[in-house]
Design a protein around this motif. Structure first.
Motif, short mmCIF file in Angstrom:
data_model
loop_
_atom_site.label_atom_id
_atom_site.label_comp_id
_atom_site.label_asym_id
_atom_site.label_seq_id
_atom_site.Cartn_x
_atom_site.Cartn_y
_atom_site.Cartn_z
N UNK A 331 17.20 37.04 81.30
CA UNK A 331 15.82 36.96 80.84
C UNK A 331 15.62 37.52 79.44
N UNK A 332 15.54 36.66 78.43
CA UNK A 332 15.29 37.16 77.08
C UNK A 332 13.88 37.69 76.90
N UNK A 333 12.89 37.09 77.56
CA UNK A 333 11.45 37.36 77.41
C UNK A 333 10.95 36.93 76.03
N UNK A 334 11.72 37.22 74.99
CA UNK A 334 11.42 36.78 73.63
C UNK A 334 12.73 36.79 72.85
N UNK A 335 12.81 35.93 71.84
CA UNK A 335 13.96 35.96 70.94
C UNK A 335 13.59 36.57 69.59
N UNK A 336 12.48 37.25 69.54
CA UNK A 336 12.04 37.93 68.32
C UNK A 336 12.51 39.39 68.42
N UNK A 337 13.39 39.80 67.50
CA UNK A 337 14.01 41.12 67.56
C UNK A 337 12.96 42.23 67.52
N UNK A 338 11.94 42.08 66.69
CA UNK A 338 10.91 43.11 66.58
C UNK A 338 10.16 43.28 67.90
N UNK A 339 9.92 42.17 68.60
CA UNK A 339 9.23 42.24 69.90
C UNK A 339 10.10 42.96 70.93
N UNK A 340 11.39 42.61 70.98
CA UNK A 340 12.28 43.25 71.94
C UNK A 340 12.31 44.77 71.74
N UNK A 341 12.32 45.19 70.49
CA UNK A 341 12.30 46.62 70.20
C UNK A 341 10.98 47.25 70.63
N UNK A 342 9.86 46.55 70.37
CA UNK A 342 8.54 47.10 70.68
C UNK A 342 8.34 47.27 72.18
N UNK A 343 8.83 46.31 72.98
CA UNK A 343 8.59 46.38 74.42
C UNK A 343 9.64 47.21 75.15
N UNK A 344 10.65 47.72 74.42
CA UNK A 344 11.59 48.65 75.02
C UNK A 344 12.86 48.04 75.56
N UNK A 345 13.19 46.82 75.14
CA UNK A 345 14.45 46.21 75.58
C UNK A 345 15.51 46.51 74.51
N UNK A 346 16.54 47.23 74.90
CA UNK A 346 17.48 47.76 73.92
C UNK A 346 18.61 46.83 73.57
N UNK A 347 18.30 45.61 73.18
CA UNK A 347 19.35 44.67 72.77
C UNK A 347 18.79 43.69 71.76
N UNK A 348 19.68 43.00 71.08
CA UNK A 348 19.28 42.00 70.09
C UNK A 348 19.20 40.63 70.74
N UNK A 349 18.50 39.68 70.10
CA UNK A 349 18.46 38.31 70.63
C UNK A 349 19.85 37.68 70.74
N UNK A 350 20.73 38.03 69.82
CA UNK A 350 22.07 37.44 69.82
C UNK A 350 22.87 37.84 71.06
N UNK A 351 22.60 39.03 71.59
CA UNK A 351 23.29 39.47 72.80
C UNK A 351 22.95 38.55 73.97
N UNK A 352 21.69 38.06 74.01
CA UNK A 352 21.28 37.16 75.09
C UNK A 352 22.15 35.91 75.09
N UNK A 353 22.38 35.34 73.91
CA UNK A 353 23.22 34.13 73.82
C UNK A 353 24.63 34.41 74.37
N UNK A 354 25.20 35.52 73.94
CA UNK A 354 26.59 35.82 74.33
C UNK A 354 26.70 36.06 75.84
N UNK A 355 25.73 36.78 76.40
CA UNK A 355 25.80 37.08 77.83
C UNK A 355 25.52 35.84 78.67
#
Length: 541
Positions: A331-355
């Protein structure tokens, strides 16, 4: 049926700082205030009974009167909306009156008091919604419905009127509940697809159960989340006691399922984040599940929520594959790096692709991905980017959520600190994403709503044909018993006659461990009652 759809209507901008609500007859103040706040989210609503009056020179913009009556064998309501005082934001003439009478709803012979109240509430909401819709120039997308599971209404119609055309069923939903045309058609379409995916859907409560297993640990607690999600520090403190305790619950459930010879439809492991467990811990858990729950290898679905990309590793993927897990969710929830950081998900969008690709390379052929619309700071262009990135990965299913302001979530407690999209932009986000996923070959297969959801919208699961989540259908439509195991897991007992009750496990790991014996004793009694009823029905069928 044409599944390309517009998911929004026109808006009239009208700010309303204060509302007077006056009831005549049976009162449903809480439900009425909730309906008013759907139209005026920031309005302060003051409720008066017929003999009460407003005191003082308050800045009252609207006066709403609801008159609910039971006359003979019918119940009906009349609602009126009047502008009593002008201010700079008011777009209607002073003294304008919008009055609507609901449909008269017949009271059946031998109707119970509870059923009478339900009809009365429906009449009240109908009149109130229609008067506010006339005043504002638009209704609510879901009309008078405020519940989580509107699809149950479509299923009720399908079971009662099997020969009716889709358009006829949709018109009936619109007439009864004032749902907009798009959503009425969508409900019918999804209900029909659910029955196509699970042909015995209406008989499952009399034959089988599903099992949910909750792992209440997560790397971080996302700003929007209220699911049990204790930190990795808590996991390190409790895992060596929590997992053996949960194993006892799994054994108890498996023993009773075998004793009563009740089959398992699906097994779903969620949380939290199950893949927060180490590969060895995950392997021990899955081995227990496969050994103790009857029918491993023949379940219609075995799903694990691997939602956090930062917990997905090659050794965990190998373990899931080894024990026959056939559906996962990344579950990426968003691919916007700034959003992921703001909501507390400790990974980059690129990690989602790799996993995601780790699962594909391991041979997983049913992978779901979740996105959330309306996350803080996001615009339609951000959502367009996220759905583009998601579609590039070509998952088998995509679940589109609308942000909900859940009680005790960080984004709710500190809402004023976040930039949240306006309703009209959220409608546009939903409309855009729906168009993109449908064009890419995904079809809607389940739908549910949440309290305090942005723009009063919905969450929709889309899937390629044959890749639908069977557990999702069963739990959302409440078509069978779901046995909840583990921290924070809720069991829903759906009896063969359709009656429903619940049992809630303790969420906090130490509480789950401390009260395990007491919980298992109570749960065994309740589960025996459910399973014996299913077994008895099976012998009679």
């Amino acid at each position: 049926m044409n599944t390309q759809r517009e998911l929004h209507g026109s808006f009239v901008q009208f700010e309303c700082p204060s509302v007077i609500l006056q009831f005549v007859g049976l009162g449903y103040e809480q439900e009425a205030v909730r309906m008013i706040n759907l139209f005026f989210p920031v309005a302060a609503v003051t409720v008066y009974q017929p003999n009460e009056r407003s005191n003082g020179e308050r800045n009252e913009v609207l006066t709403i009167t609801v008159d609910l009556s039971v006359v003979g064998k019918n119940v009906y309501a009349v609602a009126s909306v009047a502008v009593k005082r002008m201010n700079g934001t008011c777009m209607h003439a002073n003294g304008a009156l919008y009055e609507v009478r609901s449909r008269s709803l017949a009271l059946a012979p031998n109707i119970t008091p509870v059923q009478t109240r339900r009809l009365a509430k429906r009449a009240m909401l109908y009149a109130l919604h229609e008067s506010l819709a006339a005043f504002m120039g638009r209704g609510q997308p879901w009309g008078i419905l405020t519940g989580v599971r509107p699809g149950k209404l479509a299923h009720a119609l399908l079971q009662r009127e099997t020969s009716q055309a889709d358009a006829t069923l949709a018109r009936e939903l619109r007439a009864m509940y004032r749902i907009d045309e798009t959503r009425a058609r969508l409900l019918v379409e999804i209900a029909q697809r659910e029955v196509a995916v699970v042909p015995d859907l209406y008989k499952l409560k009399q034959r089988e159960v599903s099992v949910y297993i909750g792992i209440p640990f997560c790397p971080t607690h996302c700003a929007y989340c209220t699911f049990p999600a204790y930190s990795m520090v808590d996991k390190a403190r409790y895992a060596d006691r929590f997992l053996p305790a949960m194993a006892r619950e799994i054994r108890m459930v498996g023993k009773l399922l075998r004793e009563y010879q009740v089959p398992v439809t699906t097994v779903y492991i969620g949380g939290g984040t199950p893949t927060s467990l180490k590969a060895k811990e995950l392997g021990v858990l899955l081995e227990q599940v496969a050994r103790e729950l009857p029918g491993h290898g023949s379940w219609r679905e075995f799903c694990v929520e691997a939602g956090r990309a930062d917990t997905i590793t090659p050794d965990r993927v190998t373990v899931l594959k080894e024990f026959g897990v056939d559906r996962v969710s990344v579950n990426p929830q968003s691919f916007r790096a700034q959003t992921l950081k703001m909501i507390g998900r400790g990974h980059s969008p690129e990690i989602v692709d790799k996993r995601f690709l780790l699962f594909r390379e391991a041979g997983f052929t049913n992978i779901n991905m979740d996105l959330i619309l309306g996350l803080p700071g996001e615009t339609k262009s951000d959502v367009a980017y996220s759905i583009e990135r998601t579609l590039q990965l070509a998952p088998d299913a995509i679940t589109v959520h609308t942000l909900s302001f859940k009680r005790a979530a960080q984004v709710t407690d500190h809402r004023e600190q976040y930039a949240i999209a306006e309703d009209m932009e959220v409608f546009d986000m939903m409309n855009y994403v729906a168009g993109q996923v449908i064009e890419a070959g995904y079809l809607p297969y389940y739908l549910y709503r949440q309290k305090d959801i942005l723009a009063n919208l919905e969450n929709i699961g889309y899937a390629k044909p044959g890749k639908e989540g069977i557990y999702n259908i069963c739990i959302i439509e409440e078509m069978q018993t779901i046995i909840g195991i583990g921290g924070g897991a809720a069991s829903k007992w759906v009896m063969p006659d359709g009656s429903i009750s619940q049992h809630q496990n303790a969420s906090e790991p130490s509480a789950y461990i401390a009260h395990l014996n007491e919980m298992l004793a109570k749960k065994e009694l309740a589960l025996r009652k459910v399973l014996s009823a299913i077994a008895a029905f099976g012998h009679l069928a």
